[in-house]
Design a protein around this motif. Structure first.
Motif, PDB file in Angstrom:
ATOM      1  N   TYR A  53      30.188  85.590  43.868  1.00 60.04           N
ATOM      2  CA  TYR A  53      30.276  85.892  42.437  1.00 60.04           C
ATOM      3  C   TYR A  53      29.734  84.719  41.616  1.00 60.04           C
ATOM      4  CZ  TYR A  53      32.506  86.776  37.883  1.00 60.04           C
ATOM      5  OH  TYR A  53      32.754  86.949  36.543  1.00 60.04           O
ATOM      6  N   ASP A  87      37.150  91.151  48.223  1.00 56.49           N
ATOM      7  CA  ASP A  87      38.589  90.911  48.275  1.00 56.49           C
ATOM      8  C   ASP A  87      38.951  89.577  47.626  1.00 56.49           C
ATOM      9  OD1 ASP A  87      41.127  92.014  49.930  1.00 56.49           O
ATOM     10  OD2 ASP A  87      41.165  89.825  49.806  1.00 56.49           O
ATOM     11  N   PRO A  88      39.933  89.570  46.724  1.00 56.28           N
ATOM     12  CA  PRO A  88      40.293  88.327  46.031  1.00 56.28           C
ATOM     13  C   PRO A  88      40.864  87.265  46.962  1.00 56.28           C
ATOM     14  CG  PRO A  88      41.843  90.096  45.492  1.00 56.28           C
ATOM     15  CD  PRO A  88      40.707  90.727  46.235  1.00 56.28           C
ATOM     16  N   LYS A 147      36.069  87.866  37.350  1.00 59.74           N
ATOM     17  CA  LYS A 147      36.139  88.037  38.806  1.00 59.74           C
ATOM     18  C   LYS A 147      37.317  88.896  39.228  1.00 59.74           C
ATOM     19  CE  LYS A 147      37.270  84.386  41.043  1.00 59.74           C
ATOM     20  NZ  LYS A 147      37.192  83.009  41.581  1.00 59.74           N
ATOM     21  N   GLU A 148      38.462  88.701  38.606  1.00 60.61           N
ATOM     22  CA  GLU A 148      39.643  89.483  38.993  1.00 60.61           C
ATOM     23  C   GLU A 148      39.511  90.959  38.598  1.00 60.61           C
ATOM     24  OE1 GLU A 148      40.662  87.115  35.193  1.00 60.61           O
ATOM     25  OE2 GLU A 148      39.606  86.805  37.098  1.00 60.61           O
ATOM     26  N   ASP A 149      38.673  91.245  37.609  1.00 60.39           N
ATOM     27  CA  ASP A 149      38.496  92.630  37.171  1.00 60.39           C
ATOM     28  C   ASP A 149      37.502  93.403  38.037  1.00 60.39           C
ATOM     29  OD1 ASP A 149      40.273  92.265  35.065  1.00 60.39           O
ATOM     30  OD2 ASP A 149      38.687  91.655  33.672  1.00 60.39           O
ATOM     31  N   ASN A 159      34.329  83.658  45.681  1.00 61.11           N
ATOM     32  CA  ASN A 159      34.062  82.638  44.663  1.00 61.11           C
ATOM     33  C   ASN A 159      32.603  82.211  44.675  1.00 61.11           C
ATOM     34  OD1 ASN A 159      36.831  82.505  43.898  1.00 61.11           O
ATOM     35  ND2 ASN A 159      37.238  81.192  45.659  1.00 61.11           N
ATOM     36  N   ASP A 219      42.759  86.361  55.019  1.00 60.80           N
ATOM     37  CA  ASP A 219      43.130  85.721  53.751  1.00 60.80           C
ATOM     38  C   ASP A 219      43.103  84.223  53.991  1.00 60.80           C
ATOM     39  OD1 ASP A 219      44.619  84.467  51.668  1.00 60.80           O
ATOM     40  OD2 ASP A 219      45.608  86.350  51.212  1.00 60.80           O
ATOM     41  N   ALA A 236      37.049  92.777  41.429  1.00 62.07           N
ATOM     42  CA  ALA A 236      37.388  92.598  42.842  1.00 62.07           C
ATOM     43  C   ALA A 236      37.620  93.940  43.528  1.00 62.07           C
ATOM     44  CB  ALA A 236      38.631  91.723  42.969  1.00 62.07           C
ATOM     45  N   GLN A 275      34.028  94.921  32.186  1.00 63.30           N
ATOM     46  CA  GLN A 275      34.628  94.346  33.380  1.00 63.30           C
ATOM     47  C   GLN A 275      33.676  93.308  33.983  1.00 63.30           C
ATOM     48  OE1 GLN A 275      35.896  97.591  35.962  1.00 63.30           O
ATOM     49  NE2 GLN A 275      36.658  98.755  34.206  1.00 63.30           N
TER      50      GLN A 275
END
Length: 390
Positions: free
Chosen positions: A214, A204-205, A239-241, A211, A133, A243, A236
């Protein structure tokens, strides 16, 4: 001897990157010490003896890693590519004369933090870190900065830490653009009206690379979505949808099975933008068990063995090839420069801001592999053997 080892290493690395365009720059070896210079001045015979002695001493240093201790932190062994990255890095650093503390963190942030802390306390002189992360390492890297230990962020940019000295990666925005352009070309979107049905699966977000993957792909594809040539029946798109936690195959598969059962019982799916091979494998698994329509275009990244086999079998259309040998060789050059107190070679000083400022970066260029060129890229270059892909 260290110079000979590095020169040999760089020659091999540049040969391996003929196809992927990752240029490597050599660094000068350290100057001989004053005592050796004084001996060289004595007589020609003495100089020859000293040169042989120096070579033997360098051989001993390379064998015992007396060049220094380098810490290499990889996120997990669960994905093929991180095994390859970590082992390539270790072997090439050792060939250049360094000891290497290579650790894999099982995709557990606390484990990676602990491993890096141990590397710092054990005297590592440079840290090479592929983070789980990008926002999770600020505290432990503050310890590295306090001890003046340079940090190279490897492939994943470490965010919000001023301890990061350099970033070594592939051009991840270009990865996304290449995937997007492949879709445009395969569907001939500049000459076809469609509409073509598309779904999106990214990673993975917490991985900052998402970033760029995508963003690069959507910069290419969004105009065709706006024109109505591409449609996303699930809706969908954000980006968050789209992931996928930990880039996990099973998570991508579960989500995609739900998409297929909800939106594709009576229509064809034309294309899936999958950001990497582990998510593409999840999509392929879902298609195999829950879909009977026309098989879609399916993108990927990393040229994992399972996905290359799927490309050969027609179950995946392409994968971005990022030759980790080239990136490992470039990191060796960067480490070598740092250890000599020099600036490491970079080719981008504008793109990658980690929240504390622009991080000087070295970007290797990715290319795509598909059924038409995988032999040339992957087998002829020695990345895989024929048997690996059977």
């Amino acid at each position: 001897m260290k110079r000979k080892l590095l020169a040999t290493l760089l020659s091999v690395a540049m040969a391996a990157t003929v196809f992927v365009g990752c240029g490597s720059q050599s660094a000068d070896a350290p100057a001989a010490d004053d005592a050796a210079a004084s001996d060289d001045a004595a007589t020609d015979d003495a100089a020859a003896d000293d040169a042989a002695s120096d070579d033997a001493a360098s051989d001993d240093a390379a064998a015992t890693g007396e060049g220094g201790l380098i810490g290499v932190a990889m996120p997990t062994k669960d994905l093929q590519r991180w095994n390859q990255d970590g082992n390539n890095m270790k072997s090439e650093l050792e060939a250049a004369g360094y000891d290497v503390d290579l650790q894999f963190a099982s995709n557990d942030i606390a484990t990676q933090v602990s491993q890096i802390e141990n590397m710092i306390n054990n005297g590592c002189q440079v840290l090479v870190i592929a983070s789980i992360d990008g926002d999770s390492l600020g505290t432990v890297l503050a310890q590295a900065k306090e001890k003046n230990i340079p940090v190279i962020a490897y492939d994943r940019l470490i965010m919000n830490s001023d301890a990061v000295s350099y970033y070594a990666t592939f051009d991840n925005y270009l990865v996304g653009k290449t995937q997007g352009q492949y879709i445009v070309d395969q569907l001939d979107l500049d000459n076809q009206d469609g509409p073509f049905n598309m779904e999106i699966v990214t990673g993975d977000p917490g991985d900052n690379n998402v970033n760029f993957f995508y963003g690069g792909a959507m910069d290419v594809l969004q105009p065709y979505i706006d024109e109505g040539k591409l449609v996303v029946p699930s809706g969908q798109i954000a980006k968050e949808d789209v992931a996928t936690a930990n880039w996990a195959t099973e998570i991508a598969q579960a989500r995609f099975e739900n998409i297929l059962s909800s939106y594709y019982t009576d229509k064809d799916l034309d294309v899936v933008l999958a950001s990497n091979d582990s998510t593409a494998l999840g999509v392929a698994n879902a298609l195999a068990s829950n879909y009977t329509g026309k098989y879609p275009i399916l993108t990927g990244q990393d040229c994992d063995v399972a996905s290359v086999k799927n490309i050969i079998d027609g179950k995946q259309s392409m994968s971005i090839f990022k030759d980790t040998r080239a990136l490992a060789a470039q990191v060796v050059i960067m480490v070598e420069s740092i250890m000599k107190g020099e600036e490491a070679p970079v080719n981008d000083t504008e793109t990658y801001d980690n929240g504390t400022g622009i991080i000087p970066s070295y970007l290797c260029e990715p290319v795509f592999a598909d059924a038409n060129n995988y032999k040339e890229l992957l087998i002829d270059s020695g990345y895989y053997t024929e048997d690996d892909l059977k």
